[in-house]
Scaffold this motif. Structure first.
Motif, PDB file in Angstrom:
ATOM      1  N   TYR A   1      29.512  29.942  37.188  1.00 54.04           N
ATOM      2  CA  TYR A   1      30.155  31.233  36.962  1.00 54.04           C
ATOM      3  C   TYR A   1      31.658  31.178  37.213  1.00 54.04           C
ATOM      4  CZ  TYR A   1      25.395  33.076  36.931  1.00 54.04           C
ATOM      5  OH  TYR A   1      24.069  33.316  36.635  1.00 54.04           O
ATOM      6  N   MET A   2      32.164  30.012  37.622  1.00 53.91           N
ATOM      7  CA  MET A   2      33.601  29.830  37.814  1.00 53.91           C
ATOM      8  C   MET A   2      33.978  28.417  37.401  1.00 53.91           C
ATOM      9  SD  MET A   2      35.811  30.951  41.130  1.00 53.91           S
ATOM     10  CE  MET A   2      37.599  30.782  41.194  1.00 53.91           C
ATOM     11  N   PRO A   3      33.853  28.106  36.112  1.00 54.33           N
ATOM     12  CA  PRO A   3      34.116  26.745  35.646  1.00 54.33           C
ATOM     13  C   PRO A   3      35.606  26.412  35.674  1.00 54.33           C
ATOM     14  CG  PRO A   3      33.729  28.190  33.786  1.00 54.33           C
ATOM     15  CD  PRO A   3      33.453  29.003  35.019  1.00 54.33           C
ATOM     16  N   GLU A   4      35.860  25.132  35.749  1.00 55.50           N
ATOM     17  CA  GLU A   4      37.240  24.653  35.747  1.00 55.50           C
ATOM     18  C   GLU A   4      37.700  24.461  34.316  1.00 55.50           C
ATOM     19  OE1 GLU A   4      39.815  21.321  38.231  1.00 55.50           O
ATOM     20  OE2 GLU A   4      37.671  21.012  37.879  1.00 55.50           O
ATOM     21  N   GLY A   5      38.860  25.022  33.976  1.00 59.54           N
ATOM     22  CA  GLY A   5      39.388  24.883  32.636  1.00 59.54           C
ATOM     23  C   GLY A   5      39.865  23.476  32.359  1.00 59.54           C
ATOM     24  N   ALA A   6      40.138  23.192  31.091  1.00 58.47           N
ATOM     25  CA  ALA A   6      40.604  21.863  30.711  1.00 58.47           C
ATOM     26  C   ALA A   6      41.901  21.493  31.417  1.00 58.47           C
ATOM     27  CB  ALA A   6      40.784  21.793  29.193  1.00 58.47           C
ATOM     28  N   ASP A   7      42.704  22.507  31.742  1.00 59.42           N
ATOM     29  CA  ASP A   7      43.973  22.272  32.430  1.00 59.42           C
ATOM     30  C   ASP A   7      43.838  22.359  33.947  1.00 59.42           C
ATOM     31  OD1 ASP A   7      43.436  24.946  32.648  1.00 59.42           O
ATOM     32  OD2 ASP A   7      45.403  25.638  31.965  1.00 59.42           O
ATOM     33  N   GLY A   8      42.581  22.456  34.434  1.00 59.41           N
ATOM     34  CA  GLY A   8      42.352  22.540  35.867  1.00 59.41           C
ATOM     35  C   GLY A   8      42.422  23.933  36.440  1.00 59.41           C
ATOM     36  N   SER A   9      42.652  24.925  35.586  1.00 63.30           N
ATOM     37  CA  SER A   9      42.779  26.303  36.061  1.00 63.30           C
ATOM     38  C   SER A   9      41.417  26.894  36.427  1.00 63.30           C
ATOM     39  CB  SER A   9      43.434  27.176  34.990  1.00 63.30           C
ATOM     40  OG  SER A   9      42.625  27.198  33.811  1.00 63.30           O
TER      41      SER A   9
ATOM     42  N   ALA B   1      32.792  35.428  37.992  1.00 61.08           N
ATOM     43  CA  ALA B   1      32.105  35.473  39.285  1.00 61.08           C
ATOM     44  C   ALA B   1      32.126  36.887  39.851  1.00 61.08           C
ATOM     45  CB  ALA B   1      32.754  34.495  40.259  1.00 61.08           C
ATOM     46  N   ILE B   2      33.260  37.547  39.759  1.00 61.24           N
ATOM     47  CA  ILE B   2      33.368  38.921  40.257  1.00 61.24           C
ATOM     48  C   ILE B   2      32.459  39.842  39.463  1.00 61.24           C
ATOM     49  CG2 ILE B   2      34.925  40.904  40.469  1.00 61.24           C
ATOM     50  CD1 ILE B   2      37.184  38.840  41.003  1.00 61.24           C
ATOM     51  N   SER B   3      32.434  39.669  38.132  1.00 59.47           N
ATOM     52  CA  SER B   3      31.588  40.526  37.288  1.00 59.47           C
ATOM     53  C   SER B   3      30.118  40.385  37.644  1.00 59.47           C
ATOM     54  CB  SER B   3      31.813  40.163  35.814  1.00 59.47           C
ATOM     55  OG  SER B   3      30.934  40.880  34.968  1.00 59.47           O
ATOM     56  N   ILE B   4      29.641  39.153  37.838  1.00 57.24           N
ATOM     57  CA  ILE B   4      28.238  38.923  38.198  1.00 57.24           C
ATOM     58  C   ILE B   4      27.935  39.553  39.550  1.00 57.24           C
ATOM     59  CG2 ILE B   4      26.531  37.156  38.791  1.00 57.24           C
ATOM     60  CD1 ILE B   4      27.031  37.298  35.824  1.00 57.24           C
ATOM     61  N   ASN B   5      28.835  39.395  40.520  1.00 52.04           N
ATOM     62  CA  ASN B   5      28.614  39.969  41.842  1.00 52.04           C
ATOM     63  C   ASN B   5      28.569  41.493  41.773  1.00 52.04           C
ATOM     64  OD1 ASN B   5      28.966  40.791  44.671  1.00 52.04           O
ATOM     65  ND2 ASN B   5      29.442  38.646  45.041  1.00 52.04           N
ATOM     66  N   GLU B   6      29.472  42.075  41.001  1.00 54.50           N
ATOM     67  CA  GLU B   6      29.479  43.536  40.846  1.00 54.50           C
ATOM     68  C   GLU B   6      28.146  44.023  40.278  1.00 54.50           C
ATOM     69  OE1 GLU B   6      31.653  45.698  41.819  1.00 54.50           O
ATOM     70  OE2 GLU B   6      33.722  45.082  41.460  1.00 54.50           O
ATOM     71  N   GLN B   7      27.602  43.289  39.318  1.00 56.12           N
ATOM     72  CA  GLN B   7      26.327  43.684  38.717  1.00 56.12           C
ATOM     73  C   GLN B   7      25.196  43.614  39.731  1.00 56.12           C
ATOM     74  OE1 GLN B   7      25.605  41.641  34.933  1.00 56.12           O
ATOM     75  NE2 GLN B   7      27.787  41.665  34.512  1.00 56.12           N
TER      76      GLN B   7
END
Length: 521
Positions: A84-92, A98-104
């Motif tokens: 739910y919080m994957p690392e982007g190709a640029d490392g970002s 993650a926040i959206s899933i937790n809110e749900q």
């Protein structure tokens, strides 16, 4: 039939499964799982006068994906799930998903708390228990990623209790089985959130459906819906047969919800709604290693998620979990994947080929030609030896003994394949709500986070299918039980986030101290 709202109802095979009559009801729920149970209860709360009929093909409710042993019981709140919080190709890194899933999940906690107060769900320890959610990674690169993830999430109010450590002694205090007999020069790290939970969705389902039946809903066990046909007046004819072989018939419904897990795709296809065009399904069977040895189980009280291997799909993320079912603690490790063309655990080998249509053949072929990593992963899982399976477990629990673990088959997961304007077809890891025919029919496709976010998903169904009633009357009634509904969520407000965690934690019995387990010398 005697049903007790506070505990599991005594459903017997064949109850209310006589020949279906040609009458008209307000709502038909297809599938006796947590989604139908949640939607039916929400409807009954705001429209107690509406008639509801529930069709379940098996002899009891909650036998497929909602069953406690057919899932890992994780209250998915993105506390430990790295996908739910994957690392982007640029490392970002971005915390948005993650926040959206937790809110749900907070919506589910709020609603369950309200039902406990009303006496609908009974004693909460029978369906939810405080269980730390942890993430465990190995290797310098993964430790760096986990540290950066932690630094971002700890600033978010719903994740403020998260702890990070790369100290073996500290991690061993949290859960000793991760560290015991591990090489001293190995680099690893972990995070821990005490606000995590273990949830028995089967217990929730049985209690909600028991309450529905006590309040006038009709449950038809052992009755399989075969097809759906829409009349000119906009209502639906629901054709069903008694699985015992001596009864068929039809019931007419003003609204139909297809919450039949893997069986939802074929029923939505039979309805003829254009919204289902282009959708296909790919079944994956899940397996877990299970340990009931109390001497081992007592040393691990957490759900520990790792990181999927390079090239492996998101659903393959390994995790070592505490499970609490009927008051007994066990450990699960997995998932291990297998392949079966069945769309349900007790389905048919015809399910997959029977779901192919001209409109979804293209997207399905496109997915088959592009998802090589998934195909390689599944082949490897199917051919894996017992020793290889245990080897995967020992990466998380070095002391694991083969004799203490047995393999169990969990539920079938049908991953959604659908048209994509750019790629032609994509495989979707998640849930998809389908609505059509001016809101007179809805269905749910897909898998995780599924049950954990059932309240969010089913409130969404009501809002999409009954927009006028929802905005004019129902929303206010639901908001009294689910205060976060219709707001920007609670994560943006530290006070609100702390309050909802504390209030729901108190009602659900989640606030008791969790003591670390020491390793015996």
């Amino acid at each position: 039939m005697s049903l007790r709202a506070g505990g599991p109802p005594r459903f017997a095979a064949g109850v209310d499964s006589e020949t279906v009559s040609n009458n008209t009801v307000d709502v038909v729920l297809i599938g006796g799982g947590v989604m139908s149970a949640t939607l039916g209860t929400l409807i009954k709360q705001v429209q107690p006068d509406w008639s509801i009929e529930i069709f379940e093909s098996r002899s009891a409710v909650a036998t497929e994906s909602s069953n406690a042993w057919n899932n890992a019981g994780t209250g998915h709140a993105a506390l430990c799930e790295l996908n739910y919080m994957p690392e982007g190709a640029d490392g970002s890194l971005s915390a948005d998903k993650a926040i959206s899933i937790n809110e749900q999940f907070q919506l589910s906690r709020q609603w369950w708390s309200s039902l406990v107060k009303q006496g609908v769900l009974g004693e909460p320890s029978g369906f939810i228990n405080a269980t730390p959610h942890m993430t465990f990674v190995r290797g310098e690169a993964n430790v760096d990623y986990l540290r950066r993830r932690y630094e971002i999430l700890k600033q978010q109010p719903l994740f403020s209790d998260m702890e990070f450590s790369d100290d073996p002694a500290q991690i061993a205090e949290w859960t000793p089985l991760l560290v015991d007999r591990r090489s001293k020069d190995e680099v690893f790290a972990a995070t821990r959130s005490l606000s995590g939970t273990d949830v028995d969705f089967g217990a929730i389902t049985r209690r909600l459906i028991g309450h529905l039946v006590e309040n006038g809903a009709r449950l038809r066990l052992g009755t399989q819906v075969k097809k759906l046909r829409r009349r000119e007046d906009g209502t639906w004819d629901v054709y069903a047969r008694n699985r015992s072989g001596y009864g068929t018939g039809m019931v007419n419904a003003r609204f139909v919800f297809v919450g039949a897990g893997g069986g939802a795709l074929s029923l939505l296809q039979s309805s003829g709604i254009p919204e289902i065009r282009g959708f296909g399904g790919f079944p994956i069977s899940g397996k877990f290693l299970k340990c009931d040895n109390p001497e081992i189980v007592k040393l691990h009280r957490a759900k520990v998620y790792g990181k999927a291997a390079v090239g492996a799909p998101p659903m393959s993320v390994p995790h070592l979990d505490t499970r609490i079912v009927n008051g007994k603690e066990s450990l699960l490790f997995g998932p291990y994947a297998g392949f079966s063309p069945n769309f349900l655990k007790k389905g048919s080998w015809w399910d997959l080929p029977g779901s192919i249509r001209p409109h979804n053949l293209g997207p399905m072929l496109k997915v088959g030609l592009t998802e090589f990593s998934l195909e390689k992963y599944l082949l490897g899982e199917v051919l894996a030896s017992r020793e290889k399976q245990m080897g995967a477990l020992r990466e998380y629990m070095p002391t694991a003994r083969t004799a203490d673990w047995k393999m169990i088959t969990a539920g079938q997961r049908v991953q959604v394949m659908k048209k994509d304007p750019k790629k032609g077809g994509v495989l979707q890891f998640g849930t998809e709500v389908i609505t059509g025919a001016e809101g007179s029919i809805a269905g749910l496709l897909g898998a995780s986070p599924g049950a954990s976010t059932a309240v969010h998903a089913m409130l969404g169904v009501l809002q999409r299918c009954f927009p006028e009633q929802f905005e004019s009357r129902w929303k206010g009634e639901f908001a009294a039980q689910v205060p976060a509904l219709g707001t920007a969520g609670v994560n943006h407000d530290p006070v609100a986030a702390a309050a909802t965690l504390a209030e729901t934690g108190e009602v659900l019995g989640l606030t008791s101290a969790l003591k670390p387990v020491a390793v015996e010398a």
